[in-house]
Scaffold this active site. Structure first.
Site, PDB file in Angstrom:
ATOM      1  N   LEU A   1      65.683 -47.735  26.222  1.00  0.00           N
ATOM      2  CA  LEU A   1      65.698 -48.942  27.058  1.00  0.00           C
ATOM      3  C   LEU A   1      66.981 -49.077  27.875  1.00  0.00           C
ATOM      4  O   LEU A   1      68.057 -48.659  27.452  1.00  0.00           O
ATOM      5  CB  LEU A   1      65.517 -50.171  26.162  1.00  0.00           C
ATOM      6  CG  LEU A   1      64.269 -50.142  25.259  1.00  0.00           C
ATOM      7  CD1 LEU A   1      64.191 -51.424  24.438  1.00  0.00           C
ATOM      8  CD2 LEU A   1      62.995 -49.958  26.073  1.00  0.00           C
TER       9      LEU A   1
ATOM     10  N   GLU B   1      68.615 -51.703  31.481  1.00  0.00           N
ATOM     11  CA  GLU B   1      68.603 -53.082  32.002  1.00  0.00           C
ATOM     12  C   GLU B   1      67.268 -53.465  32.655  1.00  0.00           C
ATOM     13  O   GLU B   1      66.953 -54.643  32.749  1.00  0.00           O
ATOM     14  CB  GLU B   1      69.746 -53.304  33.004  1.00  0.00           C
ATOM     15  CG  GLU B   1      71.124 -53.388  32.368  1.00  0.00           C
ATOM     16  CD  GLU B   1      71.789 -52.027  32.242  1.00  0.00           C
ATOM     17  OE1 GLU B   1      71.080 -50.988  32.233  1.00  0.00           O
ATOM     18  OE2 GLU B   1      73.027 -51.986  32.158  1.00  0.00           O
TER      19      GLU B   1
ATOM     20  N   GLN C   1      51.151 -48.720  38.668  1.00  0.00           N
ATOM     21  CA  GLN C   1      50.769 -49.094  37.299  1.00  0.00           C
ATOM     22  C   GLN C   1      50.495 -50.593  37.215  1.00  0.00           C
ATOM     23  O   GLN C   1      49.496 -51.015  36.622  1.00  0.00           O
ATOM     24  CB  GLN C   1      51.893 -48.705  36.343  1.00  0.00           C
ATOM     25  CG  GLN C   1      51.769 -49.286  34.955  1.00  0.00           C
ATOM     26  CD  GLN C   1      52.829 -48.749  34.015  1.00  0.00           C
ATOM     27  OE1 GLN C   1      52.710 -47.635  33.546  1.00  0.00           O
ATOM     28  NE2 GLN C   1      53.844 -49.530  33.746  1.00  0.00           N
TER      29      GLN C   1
ATOM     30  N   ILE D   1      65.055 -53.419  38.823  1.00  0.00           N
ATOM     31  CA  ILE D   1      66.501 -53.501  38.543  1.00  0.00           C
ATOM     32  C   ILE D   1      67.128 -52.163  38.939  1.00  0.00           C
ATOM     33  O   ILE D   1      66.625 -51.094  38.568  1.00  0.00           O
ATOM     34  CB  ILE D   1      66.758 -53.798  37.050  1.00  0.00           C
ATOM     35  CG1 ILE D   1      66.037 -55.081  36.614  1.00  0.00           C
ATOM     36  CG2 ILE D   1      68.259 -53.877  36.775  1.00  0.00           C
ATOM     37  CD1 ILE D   1      66.492 -56.359  37.284  1.00  0.00           C
TER      38      ILE D   1
ATOM     39  N   HIS E   1      64.229 -52.639  31.469  1.00  0.00           N
ATOM     40  CA  HIS E   1      63.440 -53.147  30.336  1.00  0.00           C
ATOM     41  C   HIS E   1      64.001 -54.493  29.865  1.00  0.00           C
ATOM     42  O   HIS E   1      63.242 -55.411  29.553  1.00  0.00           O
ATOM     43  CB  HIS E   1      63.504 -52.172  29.166  1.00  0.00           C
ATOM     44  CG  HIS E   1      63.010 -50.788  29.456  1.00  0.00           C
ATOM     45  ND1 HIS E   1      63.849 -49.717  29.625  1.00  0.00           N
ATOM     46  CD2 HIS E   1      61.761 -50.290  29.609  1.00  0.00           C
ATOM     47  CE1 HIS E   1      63.149 -48.623  29.842  1.00  0.00           C
ATOM     48  NE2 HIS E   1      61.874 -48.932  29.857  1.00  0.00           N
TER      49      HIS E   1
ATOM     50  N   GLY F   1      57.095 -53.902  35.064  1.00  0.00           N
ATOM     51  CA  GLY F   1      58.059 -53.831  36.149  1.00  0.00           C
ATOM     52  C   GLY F   1      57.418 -53.398  37.465  1.00  0.00           C
ATOM     53  O   GLY F   1      56.506 -52.568  37.483  1.00  0.00           O
TER      54      GLY F   1
ATOM     55  N   LYS G   1      58.896 -51.617  39.420  1.00  0.00           N
ATOM     56  CA  LYS G   1      59.342 -50.222  39.574  1.00  0.00           C
ATOM     57  C   LYS G   1      58.134 -49.283  39.532  1.00  0.00           C
ATOM     58  O   LYS G   1      58.051 -48.318  40.280  1.00  0.00           O
ATOM     59  CB  LYS G   1      60.331 -49.907  38.450  1.00  0.00           C
ATOM     60  CG  LYS G   1      60.469 -48.461  38.082  1.00  0.00           C
ATOM     61  CD  LYS G   1      61.661 -47.858  38.733  1.00  0.00           C
ATOM     62  CE  LYS G   1      61.766 -46.361  38.594  1.00  0.00           C
ATOM     63  NZ  LYS G   1      61.309 -45.801  37.350  1.00  0.00           N
ATOM     64  N   ASP G   2      57.185 -49.566  38.615  1.00  0.00           N
ATOM     65  CA  ASP G   2      55.950 -48.787  38.512  1.00  0.00           C
ATOM     66  C   ASP G   2      54.846 -49.603  39.181  1.00  0.00           C
ATOM     67  O   ASP G   2      53.969 -50.162  38.521  1.00  0.00           O
ATOM     68  CB  ASP G   2      55.632 -48.503  37.048  1.00  0.00           C
ATOM     69  CG  ASP G   2      56.723 -47.687  36.380  1.00  0.00           C
ATOM     70  OD1 ASP G   2      56.652 -46.458  36.428  1.00  0.00           O
ATOM     71  OD2 ASP G   2      57.683 -48.291  35.845  1.00  0.00           O
TER      72      ASP G   2
HETATM   73  P1  AMP Z   1      58.758 -47.295  30.673  1.00  0.00           P
HETATM   74  O1  AMP Z   1      59.516 -47.398  29.386  1.00  0.00           O
HETATM   75  O2  AMP Z   1      59.415 -46.425  31.697  1.00  0.00           O
HETATM   76  O3  AMP Z   1      57.290 -46.997  30.457  1.00  0.00           O
HETATM   77  O4  AMP Z   1      58.802 -48.748  31.311  1.00  0.00           O
HETATM   78  C1  AMP Z   1      58.378 -49.877  30.590  1.00  0.00           C
HETATM   79  C2  AMP Z   1      58.303 -51.051  31.532  1.00  0.00           C
HETATM   80  O5  AMP Z   1      59.591 -51.293  32.086  1.00  0.00           O
HETATM   81  C3  AMP Z   1      57.351 -50.802  32.716  1.00  0.00           C
HETATM   82  O6  AMP Z   1      56.615 -51.983  32.980  1.00  0.00           O
HETATM   83  C4  AMP Z   1      58.299 -50.471  33.834  1.00  0.00           C
HETATM   84  O7  AMP Z   1      57.788 -50.786  35.112  1.00  0.00           O
HETATM   85  C5  AMP Z   1      59.491 -51.356  33.501  1.00  0.00           C
HETATM   86  N1  AMP Z   1      60.695 -50.827  34.147  1.00  0.00           N
HETATM   87  C6  AMP Z   1      61.206 -49.577  34.040  1.00  0.00           C
HETATM   88  N2  AMP Z   1      62.289 -49.435  34.831  1.00  0.00           N
HETATM   89  C7  AMP Z   1      62.461 -50.620  35.469  1.00  0.00           C
HETATM   90  C8  AMP Z   1      63.399 -51.114  36.421  1.00  0.00           C
HETATM   91  N3  AMP Z   1      64.366 -50.350  36.904  1.00  0.00           N
HETATM   92  N4  AMP Z   1      63.266 -52.382  36.844  1.00  0.00           N
HETATM   93  C9  AMP Z   1      62.273 -53.182  36.373  1.00  0.00           C
HETATM   94  N5  AMP Z   1      61.360 -52.776  35.475  1.00  0.00           N
HETATM   95  C10 AMP Z   1      61.443 -51.520  35.016  1.00  0.00           C
END
Ligand code: AMP
Length: 280
Positions: free
Chosen positions: A33, A35, A152, A175, A37, A146, A148-149
């Protein structure tokens, strides 16, 4: 804060919360994780009585030649951050707890066939399947994802509508590092030189935002972004596209809300970034 490895434990804890009339927010993650997350967990803590974070590197969303084995993991560090952000329960199952002999998958057509779905054809099937399972295990009121995805997020919103999950989906802003790079667990793969090169993604986002605001068509926006990425020797474009914000299909004239998204290889590491543009 509690941790649980089994579905049975999670169900028992959530049942007690429900019996006390408490609301539940879910933050699905693959761990390691940062910032990004943390912002989701914090928001979930503000909007719900109890927060569950799932910390699970989901094997079904990785293709055969992808980074499932090397994906970074640090559960102890994750737990510290979850506790600081106000999580009440971290669900950290083994793959065998989530998948015994799985023959049922959740697939979504159209939205999963563009952008990341081209290079990662089974990715969104894995995402929809694991998120559906988490929704059934945790039964949250709200779930946090997020921007970011962004593909998704659009897919999960559509899946929730189509399958009548009674869950509010909350999208949270990207972020970034101070220099603009979107935070990602995969940034740890980058060498110092690649880390510098990776800034071409956020520079392209900035440029794209300027050009789109000037009223240009998609092709002009995309060319301006591709020029920036192609000028970086360590970068190789997977895709840069302008798509409809809802169905993820390419658009040329920007007359409705769109998502401008990209995936770029920096060396061997595939990074994504995007921005949304709303028609006033
Ligand atoms: P992940 O662990 O990469 O599968 O991400 C878990 C969740 O955190 C997903 O909903 C991502 O979109 C979100 N997330 C990952 N990186 C960021 C970021 N930089 N800013 C905002 N949300 C994020």
């Amino acid at each position: 804060m509690k941790t649980a490895n089994t579905i049975k434990e999670v169900r028992a804890i959530v049942k007690e919360w429900r019996a006390s009339g408490l609301s539940v927010g879910l933050v699905p993650t693959m761990g390691f994780l940062h910032e990004g997350h943390a912002s989701l967990i914090k928001r979930a803590h503000e909007e719900n009585d109890r927060v569950v974070v799932s910390d699970f590197v989901n094997p079904t969303q990785f293709g055969p030649n992808e980074d499932l084995e090397s994906y970074p993991r640090d559960f102890d560090r994750d737990c510290k951050l979850c506790e600081e952000m106000g999580a009440d329960l971290v669900f950290h199952p083994d793959p065998s707890e989530m998948y015994h002999d799985q023959h049922t998958y959740v697939t979504i057509d159209t939205l999963s066939e563009t952008l990341c779905g081209v290079t990662r054809p089974i990715h969104f099937r894995g995402v929809c399947t694991v998120v559906s399972k988490l929704f059934n295990i945790v039964t949250p009121d709200r779930a946090y994802f997020g921007e970011k995805d962004a593909q998704q997020l659009a897919i999960i919103r559509k899946m929730v509508l189509d399958l009548n999950f009674d869950i509010e989906i909350v999208g949270c802003p990207i972020i970034r590092e101070e220099d603009g790079l979107a935070k990602s667990s995969r940034n740890t793969y980058l060498s110092a030189e690649e880390r510098k090169a990776a800034l071409c993604l956020s520079r392209a986002v900035k440029k794209g935002q300027e050009v789109i605001s000037a009223g240009c068509d998609s092709s002009v926006v995309l060319d301006s972004m591709k020029d920036i990425i192609n000028a970086e020797p360590l970068a190789k474009i997977d895709y840069v596209s302008v798509v409809d914000a809802l169905d993820m299909q390419p658009v040329e004239k920007i007359e409705k809300d769109v998502l401008v998204a990209m995936a770029v290889y920096i060396g061997k590491t595939r990074l994504i970034d995007n921005f949304s543009y709303k028609i006033k």
